[in-house]
Design an enzyme around this catalytic site. Structure first.
Site, PDB file in Angstrom:
ATOM      1  N   GLY A  20       0.786  -1.240   0.000  1.00  0.00           N
ATOM      2  CA  GLY A  20       0.000   0.000   0.000  1.00  0.00           C
ATOM      3  C   GLY A  20       0.811   1.280   0.000  1.00  0.00           C
ATOM      4  O   GLY A  20       0.309   2.325   0.413  1.00  0.00           O
ATOM      5  N   SER A  21       2.059   1.222  -0.509  1.00  0.00           N
ATOM      6  CA  SER A  21       2.821   2.481  -0.520  1.00  0.00           C
ATOM      7  C   SER A  21       2.225   3.480  -1.531  1.00  0.00           C
ATOM      8  O   SER A  21       2.250   4.683  -1.295  1.00  0.00           O
ATOM      9  CB  SER A  21       4.306   2.228  -0.794  1.00  0.00           C
ATOM     10  N   ASN A  22       1.682   2.982  -2.628  1.00  0.00           N
ATOM     11  CA  ASN A  22       0.994   3.897  -3.556  1.00  0.00           C
ATOM     12  C   ASN A  22      -0.284   4.444  -2.928  1.00  0.00           C
ATOM     13  O   ASN A  22      -0.634   5.608  -3.144  1.00  0.00           O
ATOM     14  CB  ASN A  22       0.657   3.187  -4.877  1.00  0.00           C
ATOM     15  N   ASN A 112      -5.057   2.395 -13.214  1.00  0.00           N
ATOM     16  CA  ASN A 112      -4.120   1.416 -12.657  1.00  0.00           C
ATOM     17  C   ASN A 112      -2.701   1.942 -12.797  1.00  0.00           C
ATOM     18  O   ASN A 112      -2.389   2.657 -13.742  1.00  0.00           O
ATOM     19  CB  ASN A 112      -4.234   0.084 -13.420  1.00  0.00           C
ATOM     20  N   HIS A 114       1.194   0.531 -13.159  1.00  0.00           N
ATOM     21  CA  HIS A 114       1.876  -0.714 -13.533  1.00  0.00           C
ATOM     22  C   HIS A 114       3.390  -0.473 -13.568  1.00  0.00           C
ATOM     23  O   HIS A 114       3.847   0.535 -14.119  1.00  0.00           O
ATOM     24  CB  HIS A 114       1.372  -1.169 -14.904  1.00  0.00           C
ATOM     25  N   ASP A 150      -3.651  -4.714 -18.634  1.00  0.00           N
ATOM     26  CA  ASP A 150      -2.605  -3.689 -18.781  1.00  0.00           C
ATOM     27  C   ASP A 150      -2.554  -3.072 -20.189  1.00  0.00           C
ATOM     28  O   ASP A 150      -1.477  -2.770 -20.716  1.00  0.00           O
ATOM     29  CB  ASP A 150      -1.218  -4.278 -18.421  1.00  0.00           C
ATOM     30  N   GLU A 179       6.733   5.809  -8.908  1.00  0.00           N
ATOM     31  CA  GLU A 179       5.281   5.565  -8.953  1.00  0.00           C
ATOM     32  C   GLU A 179       4.545   6.530  -8.026  1.00  0.00           C
ATOM     33  O   GLU A 179       3.465   7.029  -8.344  1.00  0.00           O
ATOM     34  CB  GLU A 179       4.966   4.123  -8.532  1.00  0.00           C
TER      35      GLU A 179
END
Ligand code: GAR
Length: 193
Positions: A20-22, A112, A114, A150, A179
């Site tokens: 969950g760092s994003n 999303n 990626h 993707d 990211e």
């Protein structure tokens, strides 16, 4: 696409499966004055996702769904999102592949992130594949989600140099740092279009 903020912030759900760092970077971004979104919900398929603790820290509702019966579960999620008036989904390390039906129900409103320079390296193990192929660069991509894995329209990308000494782990770390900056920029971009 029905993505418009009007004067209010768009109610957003972030879907995670792991660290969950994003998610954390998106939550921090959502608190800025310039943010067009507010994060109202964290969804996970995995009760052990480390990222779920951000729900507690930032006082955001969490919901865990068991994907064993995916069709039924997706219907439940859609109902729940409707009830909470969620109008944008950000996938952030969410490792389940959502069905065509689910995606159509949220058409143009699922993003999303990626860890590769799409269209290169769809799917998993992106860093290992880039290193094995002796690529000079890897990177990350934020894209709209469509029913092909993707493959949706790309919003933005960031290149990261691969050094000779890089391992999949060291590269993943460098890309992840990018990211965290790229996802908020992508959100600002789609709302300014
Ligand atoms: C991120 O690198 C994200 O790009 C990747 O999983 C990681 C999640 O990290 N996503 C995918 O591979 C999806 N195909 P995080 O949980 O710390 O945000």
């Amino acid at each position: 696409m029905a993505l418009s903020t009007g004067s209010k912030r768009v109610k957003t759900a972030v879907f995670i499966s792991g660290t969950g760092s994003n998610l954390k970077s998106l939550i921090k971004f959502s608190k800025l004055k310039k943010s067009p979104i507010s994060i109202e919900l964290i969804v996970s398929n995995n009760p052990k996702s480390k990222g779920l603790h951000f729900g507690k820290i930032f006082k955001i509702r969490k919901k865990i769904f068991n994907f064993k019966k995916q069709t039924i579960t997706e219907k439940e999620i859609l109902l729940y999102l409707k009830k909470r008036k969620i109008n944008l989904i950000c996938l952030a390390g969410f490792l389940k592949i959502l069905s065509k039906n689910f995606i159509q129900n949220f058409d143009g409103k699922i993003l999303n992130i990626h860890p590769s320079l799409l269209p290169k390296y769809k799917g998993l193990n992106t860093h290992k594949r880039a290193i094995i192929n002796k690529d000079e660069h890897s990177g990350c991509t934020v894209h709209f989600v469509n029913s092909k894995l993707d493959s949706g329209k790309i919003i933005n990308q960031k290149k990261v140099k691969i050094n000779k000494s890089d391992t999949p782990q060291s590269l993943a770390k460098k890309v992840l740092a990018q990211e965290h900056k790229l996802y908020p920029k992508a959100i600002l971009k789609i709302f300014s279009l």
